[in-house]
Motif scaffolding. Structure first.
Motif, PDB file in Angstrom:
ATOM      1  N   THR A  66      20.413 -15.997  31.694  1.00 23.52           N
ATOM      2  CA  THR A  66      20.769 -15.225  32.885  1.00 23.52           C
ATOM      3  C   THR A  66      20.214 -13.800  32.875  1.00 23.52           C
ATOM      4  OG1 THR A  66      22.620 -14.618  34.310  1.00 23.52           O
ATOM      5  CG2 THR A  66      23.000 -14.459  31.948  1.00 23.52           C
ATOM      6  N   LEU A  67      20.113 -13.150  31.707  1.00 26.86           N
ATOM      7  CA  LEU A  67      19.570 -11.790  31.665  1.00 26.86           C
ATOM      8  C   LEU A  67      18.093 -11.782  32.061  1.00 26.86           C
ATOM      9  CD1 LEU A  67      21.215 -10.277  28.462  1.00 26.86           C
ATOM     10  CD2 LEU A  67      21.806  -9.851  30.856  1.00 26.86           C
ATOM     11  N   GLY A  70      17.698 -12.245  35.722  1.00 25.26           N
ATOM     12  CA  GLY A  70      17.910 -11.014  36.486  1.00 25.26           C
ATOM     13  C   GLY A  70      16.656 -10.176  36.574  1.00 25.26           C
ATOM     14  N   THR A 122      20.290 -20.457  37.625  1.00 23.34           N
ATOM     15  CA  THR A 122      20.464 -19.041  37.270  1.00 23.34           C
ATOM     16  C   THR A 122      19.549 -18.144  38.100  1.00 23.34           C
ATOM     17  OG1 THR A 122      18.811 -19.058  35.476  1.00 23.34           O
ATOM     18  CG2 THR A 122      21.074 -19.661  34.897  1.00 23.34           C
ATOM     19  N   ASN A 126      21.092 -16.155  41.780  1.00 23.67           N
ATOM     20  CA  ASN A 126      20.894 -14.707  41.689  1.00 23.67           C
ATOM     21  C   ASN A 126      19.987 -14.226  42.809  1.00 23.67           C
ATOM     22  OD1 ASN A 126      20.446 -12.044  40.884  1.00 23.67           O
ATOM     23  ND2 ASN A 126      20.452 -12.553  38.718  1.00 23.67           N
ATOM     24  N   LEU A 215      15.378  -4.906  31.201  1.00 22.23           N
ATOM     25  CA  LEU A 215      16.625  -5.454  30.671  1.00 22.23           C
ATOM     26  C   LEU A 215      17.595  -4.340  30.281  1.00 22.23           C
ATOM     27  CD1 LEU A 215      15.546  -8.449  28.388  1.00 22.23           C
ATOM     28  CD2 LEU A 215      17.087  -8.548  30.356  1.00 22.23           C
ATOM     29  N   ARG A 216      17.077  -3.351  29.564  1.00 23.90           N
ATOM     30  CA  ARG A 216      17.938  -2.245  29.128  1.00 23.90           C
ATOM     31  C   ARG A 216      18.510  -1.499  30.327  1.00 23.90           C
ATOM     32  NH1 ARG A 216      13.856  -1.545  25.212  1.00 23.90           N
ATOM     33  NH2 ARG A 216      12.923   0.114  26.462  1.00 23.90           N
ATOM     34  N   ILE A 219      21.385  -3.651  31.881  1.00 22.69           N
ATOM     35  CA  ILE A 219      22.563  -3.706  31.009  1.00 22.69           C
ATOM     36  C   ILE A 219      23.233  -2.337  30.938  1.00 22.69           C
ATOM     37  CG2 ILE A 219      23.335  -4.071  28.639  1.00 22.69           C
ATOM     38  CD1 ILE A 219      21.079  -6.150  28.386  1.00 22.69           C
ATOM     39  N   ARG A 351      19.499  -7.586  38.080  1.00 22.17           N
ATOM     40  CA  ARG A 351      19.794  -7.444  36.656  1.00 22.17           C
ATOM     41  C   ARG A 351      21.277  -7.201  36.390  1.00 22.17           C
ATOM     42  NH1 ARG A 351      15.538  -2.899  35.888  1.00 22.17           N
ATOM     43  NH2 ARG A 351      15.604  -3.066  38.154  1.00 22.17           N
ATOM     44  N   SER A 354      23.035 -10.451  36.925  1.00 23.49           N
ATOM     45  CA  SER A 354      22.814 -11.374  35.808  1.00 23.49           C
ATOM     46  C   SER A 354      23.658 -10.982  34.596  1.00 23.49           C
ATOM     47  CB  SER A 354      21.336 -11.420  35.424  1.00 23.49           C
ATOM     48  OG  SER A 354      20.917 -10.201  34.831  1.00 23.49           O
ATOM     49  N   THR A 355      23.825  -9.682  34.349  1.00 19.42           N
ATOM     50  CA  THR A 355      24.678  -9.237  33.244  1.00 19.42           C
ATOM     51  C   THR A 355      26.126  -9.615  33.508  1.00 19.42           C
ATOM     52  OG1 THR A 355      23.178  -7.348  32.918  1.00 19.42           O
ATOM     53  CG2 THR A 355      25.300  -7.272  31.807  1.00 19.42           C
ATOM     54  N   LEU A 358      26.406 -13.286  32.993  1.00 21.56           N
ATOM     55  CA  LEU A 358      26.346 -13.641  31.575  1.00 21.56           C
ATOM     56  C   LEU A 358      27.749 -13.628  30.978  1.00 21.56           C
ATOM     57  CD1 LEU A 358      24.842 -14.120  28.876  1.00 21.56           C
ATOM     58  CD2 LEU A 358      24.714 -11.624  28.645  1.00 21.56           C
TER      59      LEU A 358
END
Length: 418
Positions: A66-67, A70, A122, A126, A215-216, A219, A351, A354-355, A358
């Motif tokens: 999922t991440l 995203g 997923t 999204n 990603l960072r 999150i 993103r 997705s987080t 998750l």
């Protein structure tokens, strides 16, 4: 109203209808697949852990992919992702239909197909959720999300299981082919969507940032938002309990309740009527009761519903209890989805979503495994008792942390686009 604003509104409505059609067809395929896969598994084995493994295979992609999904949704064309994801699911079910046609369906192949459908889901789910704020104004998000969730209920929880029960009785391969055709129709509907607000920020991100940086960023934004973390936590607790029940539900329905595959399909369809009514009335009910109250009702009604099933295993009482649980769960889905769409910048929405998922959906495989093991050692009723206890604890958390005041949406008029 000016001609320009009239034209914009017409384009918004047209694009929303096409997205709506894609969601409807896609979720019809989901409903068929979700009802058929446990029936096929139960026809191969009566081992509760192996049958619960179907739900594990379905939701494991939310934990594993999922991440990355995203990032993909924030970087690439979301309409194209809807098309590709549904095309993948069309092919996956097509392979399952071939196996059924030749009369040899290994349980491992069934797991693999369900897993592939889940991976594509997923991205598809999204992409559709992240696309909606680019089509619909923010003051209409509760309305639009209510329609989308109601349509998902009709397709995924009502029409899908009912059709699966009837078609499975006639021919399992015909049922699977029907699901494959539904995914193909979803891809075709996505092709027709045209009115999507541009996102310069997303284009810039795609051109200059690495996947790891994206990603960072997602999150980090999620983790910095305490309210979003707490919403995800309550969703995770709710879905863990739901996963435990969902993994062994087919065994309860065809075992202690004595339902045939066709009756099972109609049982699931009936319980989904609560979600349908909730989706169509979401905007009015949420505005009257408050967003925190809605979440609390979801936990309390699920507690009562699971307790009722555990004590009776009566099909009529159980169907009524689960219908009410489906209604309050649907209201809760609208609350959390709109909260994300109305408060998260568009270029980060994929993103952060997705987080959130998750955490909220990644627990479902563990819940299904826990339910299967619990049923194996202590019986089916123990799973429903445990799920009721978990939801009661969740209700306490909601009372303490997720109040109406904390969940009030921003009042500024500008819609978040992306």
């Amino acid at each position: 109203m000016s001609a320009t604003s009239t034209d914009d509104l017409a384009r918004e409505r047209r694009s929303f209808r096409r997205l709506w059609m894609s969601v409807a067809a896609s979720n019809l395929g989901d409903g068929l697949t979700r009802a058929l896969a446990p029936l096929l598994a139960a026809s191969i084995t009566r081992d509760s852990v192996l049958v619960a493994g179907i739900l594990v295979a379905q939701y494991l992609p939310w934990l594993l992919f999922t991440l990355i999904s995203g990032v993909v949704v924030d970087r690439l064309d979301r309409r194209r992702l809807l098309m590709i994801g549904n095309a993948v699911r069309t092919v996956a079910l097509g392979l399952l239909a071939v196996a059924l046609f030749i009369g040899h369906l290994p349980l491992l192949l069934l797991y693999a197909v369900v897993f592939a459908v889940g991976v594509a889901e997923t991205i598809v789910d999204n992409a559709s959720a992240s696309m909606l704020p680019s089509i619909v104004r923010r003051d209409r998000l509760d309305w639009a999300n209510g329609r989308v969730v109601a349509t998902r209920t009709i397709s995924d929880d009502l029409a899908g299981p009912a059709a699966a029960g009837v078609l499975f009785t006639l021919s399992a391969s015909l049922a699977v082919v029907t699901g494959s055709a539904a995914y193909l129709a979803a891809a075709a509907a996505a092709l027709l969507i045209t009115h999507i607000a541009p996102s310069g920020e997303r284009t810039h991100s795609r051109a200059t940032r690495s996947v790891a940086a994206d990603l960072r960023a997602g999150i980090s934004y999620f983790w910095s938002d305490r309210l979003m973390r707490e919403l995800a936590a309550q969703a995770a607790v709710f879905n863990f309990a739901g996963g435990a029940v969902g993994g062994i539900l087919v065994l309860a329905l065809t075992g202690p309740m004595g339902l045939t595959p066709m009756q099972l399909g109609f049982f699931l369809a009936f319980t989904a009527l609560g979600g349908l009514v909730a989706g169509l009335t979401a905007q009015r009910v949420i505005s009257r009761l408050g967003r925190g109250t809605i979440l609390l009702l979801g936990a309390l009604v699920a507690t009562v519903g699971y307790t009722t099933v555990a004590l009776t295993f009566d099909p009529v009482l159980s169907a009524g209890a689960l219908l009410l649980a489906a209604a309050t769960m649907t209201y809760g889905q609208v609350v959390t989805v709109t909260q994300r769409q109305a408060t998260i910048p568009g270029h980060l929405l994929g993103r952060v979503t997705s987080t959130f998922r998750l955490i909220g959906l990644g627990v479902v495989p563990f819940g299904a495994l826990a339910g299967g093991i619990l049923a194996q050692h202590f019986g089916l009723a123990s799973v429903f008792v445990a799920a009721a206890a978990v939801n009661a604890a969740n209700a306490v958390f909601i009372v303490l942390r997720l109040t109406n005041a904390r969940l009030r949406l921003p009042t500024n008029a500008a819609a978040i686009r992306g």
